[in-house]
Design an enzyme around this catalytic site. Sequence first.
Site, mmCIF file in Angstrom:
data_model
loop_
_atom_site.group_PDB
_atom_site.id
_atom_site.type_symbol
_atom_site.label_atom_id
_atom_site.label_comp_id
_atom_site.label_asym_id
_atom_site.label_seq_id
_atom_site.Cartn_x
_atom_site.Cartn_y
_atom_site.Cartn_z
ATOM 1 N NE ARG A 66 -0.468 -0.749 4.840
ATOM 2 C CZ ARG A 66 -0.979 -1.452 5.834
ATOM 3 N NH1 ARG A 66 -2.226 -1.876 5.794
ATOM 4 N NH2 ARG A 66 -0.251 -1.742 6.882
ATOM 5 C CE LYS A 125 5.710 -18.072 15.356
ATOM 6 N NZ LYS A 125 6.675 -17.340 16.186
HETATM 7 N N1 LIG Z 1 9.726 -10.311 11.056
HETATM 8 C C1 LIG Z 1 10.013 -11.573 11.359
HETATM 9 O O1 LIG Z 1 11.036 -11.852 11.998
HETATM 10 C C2 LIG Z 1 9.124 -12.688 10.916
HETATM 11 C C3 LIG Z 1 9.484 -14.030 11.211
HETATM 12 C C4 LIG Z 1 8.671 -15.075 10.760
HETATM 13 C C5 LIG Z 1 7.510 -14.783 10.083
HETATM 14 N N2 LIG Z 1 7.169 -13.458 9.832
HETATM 15 C C6 LIG Z 1 5.927 -13.207 9.118
HETATM 16 O O2 LIG Z 1 6.239 -12.546 7.887
HETATM 17 C C7 LIG Z 1 5.174 -11.661 7.538
HETATM 18 C C8 LIG Z 1 5.750 -10.261 7.332
HETATM 19 O O3 LIG Z 1 6.334 -9.839 8.554
HETATM 20 P P1 LIG Z 1 7.219 -8.509 8.616
HETATM 21 O O4 LIG Z 1 7.914 -8.552 9.924
HETATM 22 O O5 LIG Z 1 8.003 -8.349 7.391
HETATM 23 O O6 LIG Z 1 6.074 -7.398 8.684
HETATM 24 P P2 LIG Z 1 6.219 -5.829 8.409
HETATM 25 O O7 LIG Z 1 7.616 -5.384 8.629
HETATM 26 O O8 LIG Z 1 5.119 -5.175 9.154
HETATM 27 O O9 LIG Z 1 5.938 -5.713 6.836
HETATM 28 C C9 LIG Z 1 4.669 -5.881 6.272
HETATM 29 C C10 LIG Z 1 4.607 -5.078 4.995
HETATM 30 O O10 LIG Z 1 3.382 -5.360 4.356
HETATM 31 C C11 LIG Z 1 2.678 -4.132 4.111
HETATM 32 N N3 LIG Z 1 1.246 -4.386 4.309
HETATM 33 C C12 LIG Z 1 0.655 -4.857 5.427
HETATM 34 N N4 LIG Z 1 -0.677 -4.957 5.243
HETATM 35 C C13 LIG Z 1 -0.901 -4.530 3.975
HETATM 36 C C14 LIG Z 1 -2.086 -4.378 3.216
HETATM 37 N N5 LIG Z 1 -3.287 -4.695 3.713
HETATM 38 N N6 LIG Z 1 -1.981 -3.912 1.953
HETATM 39 C C15 LIG Z 1 -0.773 -3.583 1.446
HETATM 40 N N7 LIG Z 1 0.387 -3.691 2.118
HETATM 41 C C16 LIG Z 1 0.317 -4.166 3.386
HETATM 42 C C17 LIG Z 1 3.208 -3.163 5.159
HETATM 43 O O11 LIG Z 1 3.025 -1.841 4.710
HETATM 44 P P3 LIG Z 1 3.057 -0.597 5.732
HETATM 45 O O12 LIG Z 1 4.497 -0.200 5.830
HETATM 46 O O13 LIG Z 1 2.187 0.409 5.072
HETATM 47 O O14 LIG Z 1 2.486 -1.086 7.041
HETATM 48 C C18 LIG Z 1 4.669 -3.569 5.246
HETATM 49 O O15 LIG Z 1 5.454 -2.939 4.256
HETATM 50 C C19 LIG Z 1 4.146 -11.769 8.672
HETATM 51 O O16 LIG Z 1 3.163 -12.705 8.341
HETATM 52 C C20 LIG Z 1 4.981 -12.283 9.847
HETATM 53 O O17 LIG Z 1 4.216 -12.987 10.789
HETATM 54 C C21 LIG Z 1 7.940 -12.427 10.231
#
Ligand SMILES: NC(=O)c1ccc[n+]([C@@H]2O[C@H](COP(=O)([O-])OP(=O)(O)OC[C@H]3O[C@@H](n4cnc5c(N)ncnc54)[C@H](OP(=O)(O)O)[C@@H]3O)[C@@H](O)[C@H]2O)c1
Length: 436
Positions: free
Chosen positions: A57, A217
């Site tokens: 977005r 999980k």
């Molecule tokens: N981070 C970790 O260590 C980790 C580990 C294992 C699994 N995961 C999983 O990986 C996934 C991503 O995690 P993350 O840590 O990378 O999250 P994040 O840093 O919050 O990144 C999510 C991205 O997706 C965008 N987004 C979210 N909702 C959206 C929507 N409705 N429409 C368009 N764009 C959207 C966000 O945009 P905005 O910037 O505008 O919010 C952001 O850029 C999650 O499912 C998480 O549970 C993460």
Amino acid sequence: MNASPAFEISKQPARPLAAQQPCRIALLGFGTVGRAVATILQGSSFPQLRLEFIYNRRVDRKRVAWVSPQVHWTDDIEQVLASDADVLLELAGGIEPAYSWAKRALLLGKSVVTANKKLIAAHGPELLELARRQGCRLEFGAAVAGGVPVLCGVSPGLSGDRLLQLCGILNGTCNYILHAMESRGVTLQAALKEAQQRGYAEAEPSDDVDGLDARAKLAILVRTGFHLQVDPEQIAAQSVLDVRPADFRYARELGCTIRQVARAELKSGTLLAEVAAALVSVNSPLGAARNNQNVLVTTGKYGGETVFAGAGAGGAPTAVAVVSDLLAVAESRPVASRGPALVAVPVSNDFRCRHYVRVVPAEKTDAIASLRRALTAGGVGLRGLLHHPDPHDRRPSLALAVEECSTQLVEKALRQAHDAGLLAEPPLRMSIVPSS
Ligand SMILES: NC(=O)c1ccc[n+]([C@@H]2O[C@H](COP(=O)([O-])OP(=O)(O)OC[C@H]3O[C@@H](n4cnc5c(N)ncnc54)[C@H](OP(=O)(O)O)[C@@H]3O)[C@@H](O)[C@H]2O)c1
């Protein structure tokens, strides 16, 4: 001859087996993991994977110069779905709109890779079935334990065994907090604040500290390892917020430390499963988990114990697991379903084990002796009593080590003691997780 549904091979692989073209990837969500995946894909190591779209977005905020100019940046999901991308890589998180995107992509014949445990815990079996019907792939190796390959380790890795137990640390945030309490004697609130400052905990940490993240999980692991249908809501989850520095001092006397433990075991047709703070031996793999590490110990009927450990979170380790899934899809192996159909069984958290109980006896003479009598009368045997008054505690606490017995029995006896006015505040019970 009819193929067994368990190992039915799809007649239509997701991509032609002899595909020479790179696998075209549409990345949804350019956040922590999305950026780390893009970084790997920009390197030259994987010519079979080509990043075509980055969707987010308000995408203009996200553009970076290091991504190849061939990649299309967009905030129009319809453009992505209508494109010729082979794989939708969902890294936005949350259930909606991730669920709708995944379903639509599969219906359009695109494979889906995701790291989203919430999505898979809520809709995994349905999406896997849809992928199978469509001859596509749904891969989610990074959804449990981030960079530690526990899901493929359990299946297909250990599918030749019969798994009896799963026991692990599946939430890096809680481990960071509890390890900080153990190693530096800080309070839980101080450790949580520090985890938030370092970016290990969300500003709103309840999914982590209340055990909801770990139980999503655990539900995915139970389906993968035990082939049982379980919803996360069926698994008891207890907050770690009641753990105090004094509990670590008492635990140490028992040769233990405290971790948020996710565990499951199939016993007499019932699935025992819970996520809760528990005592673990300092010499066990769980006791050795430091900072935000994840650990999973599986016990199999034939192969015994297997330990998986490593970085359960963080952009780069999680991205490695995601890219491994993308490579598996790009290789276009024929689609096989993940083991036998899932079976539903009753779910309980009535584990039989030793227990640790911290109580604050009521201020009346003979409260401790009365408490001992009440527990014994309730069928709860005491193994020992630890008493080290903490100068910071308003009221001194005691710790009881309870002989092995059913969790429900201890909780009932403690409730009765509390109702009888023998305790000044609600007690804290934690399981002492046996280590082999
Ligand atoms: N981070 C970790 O260590 C980790 C580990 C294992 C699994 N995961 C999983 O990986 C996934 C991503 O995690 P993350 O840590 O990378 O999250 P994040 O840093 O919050 O990144 C999510 C991205 O997706 C965008 N987004 C979210 N909702 C959206 C929507 N409705 N429409 C368009 N764009 C959207 C966000 O945009 P905005 O910037 O505008 O919010 C952001 O850029 C999650 O499912 C998480 O549970 C993460």
